[in-house]
Design a protein around this motif. Structure first.
Motif, PDB file in Angstrom:
ATOM      1  N   GLY A   1       0.976  -1.256  -0.118  1.00  0.00           N
ATOM      2  CA  GLY A   1      -0.021  -0.480   0.369  1.00  0.00           C
ATOM      3  C   GLY A   1       0.875   1.127   0.015  1.00  0.00           C
ATOM      4  O   GLY A   1       2.252   1.244   0.497  1.00  0.00           O
ATOM      5  N   PHE A   2       0.458   2.689  -0.595  1.00  0.00           N
ATOM      6  CA  PHE A   2       1.173   3.472  -0.399  1.00  0.00           C
ATOM      7  C   PHE A   2       0.694   4.456   0.316  1.00  0.00           C
ATOM      8  O   PHE A   2      -0.943   5.075  -0.068  1.00  0.00           O
ATOM      9  CB  PHE A   2       1.441   3.804  -2.228  1.00  0.00           C
ATOM     10  CG  PHE A   2       2.339   3.058  -2.981  1.00  0.00           C
ATOM     11  CD1 PHE A   2       3.836   2.830  -2.581  1.00  0.00           C
ATOM     12  CD2 PHE A   2       2.249   1.105  -3.288  1.00  0.00           C
ATOM     13  CE1 PHE A   2       4.309   2.012  -3.203  1.00  0.00           C
ATOM     14  CE2 PHE A   2       2.249   0.866  -4.185  1.00  0.00           C
ATOM     15  CZ  PHE A   2       4.045   0.942  -3.327  1.00  0.00           C
ATOM     16  N   VAL A   3       1.198   4.996   0.865  1.00  0.00           N
ATOM     17  CA  VAL A   3       0.448   6.520   1.662  1.00  0.00           C
ATOM     18  C   VAL A   3       1.090   8.124   1.093  1.00  0.00           C
ATOM     19  O   VAL A   3       2.353   8.344   2.264  1.00  0.00           O
ATOM     20  CB  VAL A   3       1.013   6.022   3.291  1.00  0.00           C
ATOM     21  CG1 VAL A   3      -0.004   7.329   3.259  1.00  0.00           C
ATOM     22  CG2 VAL A   3      -0.639   5.007   3.010  1.00  0.00           C
ATOM     23  N   SER A   4       0.919   8.995   0.444  1.00  0.00           N
ATOM     24  CA  SER A   4       1.708   9.791  -0.029  1.00  0.00           C
ATOM     25  C   SER A   4       0.625  11.362   0.065  1.00  0.00           C
ATOM     26  O   SER A   4       0.416  11.758  -1.334  1.00  0.00           O
ATOM     27  CB  SER A   4       2.626  10.132  -0.917  1.00  0.00           C
ATOM     28  OG  SER A   4       2.112   9.037  -2.390  1.00  0.00           O
ATOM     29  N   ALA A   5      -0.543  11.064   1.026  1.00  0.00           N
ATOM     30  CA  ALA A   5      -1.517  11.788   0.424  1.00  0.00           C
ATOM     31  C   ALA A   5      -2.048  12.482  -0.944  1.00  0.00           C
ATOM     32  O   ALA A   5      -3.204  10.855  -1.840  1.00  0.00           O
ATOM     33  CB  ALA A   5      -1.039  12.895   1.221  1.00  0.00           C
ATOM     34  N   CYS A   6      -1.805  13.115  -1.568  1.00  0.00           N
ATOM     35  CA  CYS A   6      -3.202  13.275  -2.210  1.00  0.00           C
ATOM     36  C   CYS A   6      -2.151  12.341  -4.094  1.00  0.00           C
ATOM     37  O   CYS A   6      -3.133  12.026  -5.095  1.00  0.00           O
ATOM     38  CB  CYS A   6      -3.691  14.536  -3.294  1.00  0.00           C
ATOM     39  SG  CYS A   6      -4.479  14.779  -1.441  1.00  0.00           S
ATOM     40  N   ALA A   7      -0.992  12.333  -3.972  1.00  0.00           N
ATOM     41  CA  ALA A   7      -0.016  11.187  -4.997  1.00  0.00           C
ATOM     42  C   ALA A   7      -0.274   9.864  -4.458  1.00  0.00           C
ATOM     43  O   ALA A   7       0.939   9.387  -5.487  1.00  0.00           O
ATOM     44  CB  ALA A   7       1.331  12.250  -4.345  1.00  0.00           C
ATOM     45  N   SER A   8      -0.794   9.179  -3.329  1.00  0.00           N
ATOM     46  CA  SER A   8      -1.017   7.851  -3.081  1.00  0.00           C
ATOM     47  C   SER A   8      -0.870   7.353  -4.387  1.00  0.00           C
ATOM     48  O   SER A   8      -0.227   5.888  -5.076  1.00  0.00           O
ATOM     49  CB  SER A   8      -1.737   7.456  -1.575  1.00  0.00           C
ATOM     50  OG  SER A   8      -1.418   8.246  -1.035  1.00  0.00           O
ATOM     51  N   SER A   9      -2.029   7.436  -4.828  1.00  0.00           N
ATOM     52  CA  SER A   9      -2.477   5.783  -5.894  1.00  0.00           C
ATOM     53  C   SER A   9      -1.360   6.458  -7.514  1.00  0.00           C
ATOM     54  O   SER A   9      -1.196   6.047  -7.970  1.00  0.00           O
ATOM     55  CB  SER A   9      -3.882   5.827  -6.363  1.00  0.00           C
ATOM     56  OG  SER A   9      -4.189   6.784  -6.765  1.00  0.00           O
ATOM     57  N   SER A  10      -0.696   7.853  -7.212  1.00  0.00           N
ATOM     58  CA  SER A  10       0.500   7.342  -8.344  1.00  0.00           C
ATOM     59  C   SER A  10       1.429   6.991  -7.849  1.00  0.00           C
ATOM     60  O   SER A  10       1.675   6.039  -9.326  1.00  0.00           O
ATOM     61  CB  SER A  10       0.664   9.129  -8.328  1.00  0.00           C
ATOM     62  OG  SER A  10      -1.113   9.782  -9.632  1.00  0.00           O
ATOM     63  N   HIS A  11       2.167   6.715  -6.968  1.00  0.00           N
ATOM     64  CA  HIS A  11       3.121   6.729  -6.816  1.00  0.00           C
ATOM     65  C   HIS A  11       2.286   4.806  -6.743  1.00  0.00           C
ATOM     66  O   HIS A  11       3.586   4.536  -7.068  1.00  0.00           O
ATOM     67  CB  HIS A  11       3.015   6.782  -4.903  1.00  0.00           C
ATOM     68  CG  HIS A  11       4.357   7.570  -4.870  1.00  0.00           C
ATOM     69  ND1 HIS A  11       3.642   8.968  -3.918  1.00  0.00           N
ATOM     70  CD2 HIS A  11       5.535   7.962  -5.308  1.00  0.00           C
ATOM     71  CE1 HIS A  11       4.974   9.495  -3.771  1.00  0.00           C
ATOM     72  NE2 HIS A  11       5.749   9.180  -4.484  1.00  0.00           N
ATOM     73  N   ALA A  12       1.786   4.290  -6.842  1.00  0.00           N
ATOM     74  CA  ALA A  12       1.471   2.479  -6.633  1.00  0.00           C
ATOM     75  C   ALA A  12       1.411   2.274  -8.091  1.00  0.00           C
ATOM     76  O   ALA A  12       2.192   1.861  -8.226  1.00  0.00           O
ATOM     77  CB  ALA A  12       0.030   2.441  -6.058  1.00  0.00           C
ATOM     78  N   LEU A  13       1.083   3.147  -8.923  1.00  0.00           N
ATOM     79  CA  LEU A  13       1.206   3.290  -9.957  1.00  0.00           C
ATOM     80  C   LEU A  13       2.246   2.790 -10.678  1.00  0.00           C
ATOM     81  O   LEU A  13       2.916   2.446 -12.024  1.00  0.00           O
ATOM     82  CB  LEU A  13       0.182   3.771 -11.271  1.00  0.00           C
ATOM     83  CG  LEU A  13       0.031   3.457 -12.782  1.00  0.00           C
ATOM     84  CD1 LEU A  13      -0.399   2.257 -12.868  1.00  0.00           C
ATOM     85  CD2 LEU A  13      -0.447   4.763 -13.214  1.00  0.00           C
ATOM     86  N   GLY A  14       3.371   4.146 -10.558  1.00  0.00           N
ATOM     87  CA  GLY A  14       4.738   4.434 -10.675  1.00  0.00           C
ATOM     88  C   GLY A  14       5.588   2.864 -10.554  1.00  0.00           C
ATOM     89  O   GLY A  14       5.883   2.719 -11.275  1.00  0.00           O
ATOM     90  N   TYR A  15       5.251   3.130  -8.931  1.00  0.00           N
ATOM     91  CA  TYR A  15       5.897   1.423  -8.764  1.00  0.00           C
ATOM     92  C   TYR A  15       5.574   0.524  -9.708  1.00  0.00           C
ATOM     93  O   TYR A  15       6.303  -0.283  -9.292  1.00  0.00           O
ATOM     94  CB  TYR A  15       5.988   1.834  -7.151  1.00  0.00           C
ATOM     95  CG  TYR A  15       6.795   2.463  -6.680  1.00  0.00           C
ATOM     96  CD1 TYR A  15       8.255   2.619  -6.202  1.00  0.00           C
ATOM     97  CD2 TYR A  15       6.700   3.659  -5.996  1.00  0.00           C
ATOM     98  CE1 TYR A  15       9.616   3.043  -5.999  1.00  0.00           C
ATOM     99  CE2 TYR A  15       7.575   4.435  -5.205  1.00  0.00           C
ATOM    100  CZ  TYR A  15       8.834   4.550  -5.244  1.00  0.00           C
ATOM    101  OH  TYR A  15       9.587   5.300  -5.190  1.00  0.00           O
ATOM    102  N   ALA A  16       3.982   0.379 -10.165  1.00  0.00           N
ATOM    103  CA  ALA A  16       3.579  -0.952  -9.660  1.00  0.00           C
ATOM    104  C   ALA A  16       4.367  -1.275 -11.600  1.00  0.00           C
ATOM    105  O   ALA A  16       5.000  -2.321 -12.213  1.00  0.00           O
ATOM    106  CB  ALA A  16       2.144  -0.747 -10.858  1.00  0.00           C
ATOM    107  N   MET A  17       4.664   0.230 -12.514  1.00  0.00           N
ATOM    108  CA  MET A  17       5.086   0.019 -13.424  1.00  0.00           C
ATOM    109  C   MET A  17       7.042  -0.055 -13.138  1.00  0.00           C
ATOM    110  O   MET A  17       6.539  -1.543 -14.815  1.00  0.00           O
ATOM    111  CB  MET A  17       5.681   1.423 -14.244  1.00  0.00           C
ATOM    112  CG  MET A  17       4.762   2.284 -14.577  1.00  0.00           C
ATOM    113  SD  MET A  17       4.456   4.078 -14.768  1.00  0.00           S
ATOM    114  CE  MET A  17       5.276   3.813 -16.351  1.00  0.00           C
ATOM    115  N   ASP A  18       7.153   0.020 -12.224  1.00  0.00           N
ATOM    116  CA  ASP A  18       9.049  -0.117 -12.001  1.00  0.00           C
ATOM    117  C   ASP A  18       8.693  -1.731 -11.462  1.00  0.00           C
ATOM    118  O   ASP A  18       9.918  -3.013 -12.210  1.00  0.00           O
ATOM    119  CB  ASP A  18       9.643   0.116 -11.012  1.00  0.00           C
ATOM    120  CG  ASP A  18      10.047   1.827 -11.490  1.00  0.00           C
ATOM    121  OD1 ASP A  18       9.706   2.211 -12.317  1.00  0.00           O
ATOM    122  OD2 ASP A  18      10.491   2.768 -10.329  1.00  0.00           O
TER     123      ASP A  18
END
Lengths: 130, 421
Positions: B169-186
């Protein structure tokens, strides 16, 4: 998450009086009527349909037919799919509704529908005798 | 060959539609998802509008009272551990898996991972803590923790779908699911996983949205038609929303073998911190600018190659200004003029959901060949002079699209989506 259902010396104290109407709200009318009959008469056998309704309410996967149609020796975990979480929920709800205390080591002895009906009748009878 | 992450499935439970076709129509025709909403039953509150999720109801913390559209299936075994946004997420993921032509049995061999993002459920957490205090700690719902804390999505969905790949799970407030997608790409680019399920979701409850009023971040405009107007000179705050979006991300080679529809390639991503304030954006959008440049560099493209930017702009005075300045620094300064809009004008701000939701919108724009317009924009802020903010959606097929997100603490994430070659 692995809920602890192993034997322990812990006894869950019943909490403050609960809102009966809220507790019963999700049970079917026949079970609510049975509960009110028990509350008025003290007849513990009236609780049998209440116990079945509580099980229906907390069962993880809906059974293929009403629990009342299952034989008394039907096992809660192995046959009906109850897990430790659902058992814990049933215990807490039943304790609150009936103002009884159920220790972990007591509930793990309860394996079948008949065991549970008998157990609840006995606990409530003990409470009423006090 | 380096694996290339592509989007092969989309699921939407949003204020502008609970299926892909409705969302697409809302984006093309600029239909917003706002309604008047009385927060906490208090008519005296100045915040009056929310991006409501239609067809769902969570009137009490008791899951027996919850309702969802009949086409979705929610087992009670799962339901007892879910928050309201977990129900949204399950429905969105069911849609996305169907869209990608995947069955639950396809997800269990360890080659599929799951990255999720939400802030947890303040609605349920508050209820459980109140209960605990009321009975002096003698009672608790055994599912209280897993249904309410941040992480509830990955706990529940990973167990339900028997995911044995990467789960986080990713927790960076309003960027959280963007982080999830970015790291999923990686995960895919590094060859660790062949497929990633990415889910962003938030409750649409008073408890999730109203606390932002204390930051003076919410619009007090009572008109659903204008309360959310990113980049407009009269913008006065964001409109809150909830829902869930699920994206199926796969290695292109696997997608091609399966004969899947490819919505868009995920060509790159970048992130950067503002290093500035716990809550406010950097006044000149320094971190967001850096994140955009890193995404461009990751995809090996130039600012002039970008056709459309889905801006983070939430309709707050300071945040939109900061992003406009970052866009100028990256694009205007390079002589580039991509189309720009913030679809939050239609949906509201989905907080942890926002990044995945808008990545889903960008994937639709790429696949369907259109650019969402800048809805509700009547008088652009002078700081936007020189930025191309089309008032209506355009029948232009973008080849390269940038998706911006920013969260508390100055956490900025940008994805770059590309039309499949």
């Amino acid at each position: 998450m692995n809920m602890d259902s192993s034997p322990s010396t812990r006894t869950v104290a019943s909490g403050s009086p609960i809102d009966q109407a809220e507790a019963l709200r999700h049970l079917p009318p026949a079970a609510r009527a049975a509960y009110h009959h028990f509350a008025a008469s003290g007849e513990v056998q009236s609780l049998d349909p209440v116990i079945l309704a509580i099980l229906e309410d907390f069962i993880p996967r809906k059974a293929d037919r009403p629990l009342g149609e299952y034989a008394g020796d039907t096992r809660l975990v192995d046959d009906l799919g109850f897990d430790s979480l659902a058992i814990t929920e049933v215990v807490f709800f039943t304790e609150d509704l009936l103002a009884i205390r159920i220790a972990n080591e007591e509930i793990i002895q309860v394996r079948t529908l008949d065991d549970l009906r008998g157990f609840v009748r006995r606990k409530v009878t003990e409470r009423l005798a006090v | 060959m380096t694996p290339l992450p592509v989007i092969t499935g989309l699921g939407f439970i949003t204020s502008i539609g609970n299926d892909r076709a409705t969302v697409l129509r809302s984006l093309r025709e600029l239909h917003h998802g706002f309604e008047r909403h009385e927060f906490l039953g208090n008519p005296d509150l100045s915040v009056k509008v929310a991006g409501t999720v239609k067809g769902f109801a969570f009137p009490t913390p008791n899951w027996r009272d919850w309702r969802w559209p009949g086409e979705f299936s929610v087992d009670r075994e799962l339901l007892r551990g879910l928050a309201p946004h977990g129900v949204y997420a399950l429905c969105a993921l069911q849609q996305a898996l169907t869209d990608a032509g995947l069955a639950p049995a396809d997800l269990t061999d360890g080659r599929t991972g799951l990255f999720c993002a939400s802030a947890g459920s303040p609605f349920l957490l508050g209820h459980f803590l109140n209960q605990m205090h009321a009975n002096r700690g003698e009672r608790g719902n055994p599912m209280g923790i897993v249904s309410s804390i941040a992480g509830t999505l990955n706990f529940n969905l990973a167990a339900h779908y028997h995911i044995s790949g990467a789960v986080c799970g990713f927790v960076s407030a309003c960027a959280s699911s963007s982080h999830a997608l970015g790291y999923a790409m990686d995960e895919i680019r590094l060859g660790r996983q062949q497929r990633m399920l990415v889910v962003g979701a938030e409750d649409m409850t008073d408890e999730s949205i109203l606390p932002f009023a204390s930051l003076r971040a919410l619009s007090t405009n009572p008109d659903p038609a204008t309360a959310s107007r990113p980049f407009d000179v009269r913008r006065d705050g964001f409109v809150g929303t909830g829902g869930a979006v699920a994206l199926i991300v796969e290695d292109a080679a696997l997608a091609q073998r399966r004969g899947s529809r490819i919505y868009a390639e995920l060509a790159g991503w970048g992130q950067a911190g503002d290093g500035h304030s716990v809550a406010a954006s950097h006044p000149e959008g320094a971190g967001l600018g850096a994140a955009m440049r890193r995404a461009l560099a990751d995809a090996r493209v130039n600012a002039g190659d970008i056709d459309y930017v889905n801006a983070h702009a939430t309709s707050t005075p300071a945040g939109d200004r900061s992003e406009a300045l970052a866009l100028h620094a990256v694009f205007t300064a390079a002589g580039a003029k991509p189309r720009i809009s913030s679809t939050k004008a239609l949906t509201g701000h989905g907080l942890s959901l926002a990044g995945a939701m808008e990545a889903g919108f960008c994937a639709l724009a790429v696949a369907e060949g259109f650019i969402p317009g800048a809805a509700h924009l009547t008088e652009p802020d002078p700081v936007c002079a020189g930025l191309d903010l089309p008032r209506a959606s355009l029948d232009e097929a973008p080849r390269l699209v940038l998706n911006n997100s920013s969260g508390f603490g100055g956490s900025n994430v940008c994805h770059l989506l590309r039309r499949p070659s």
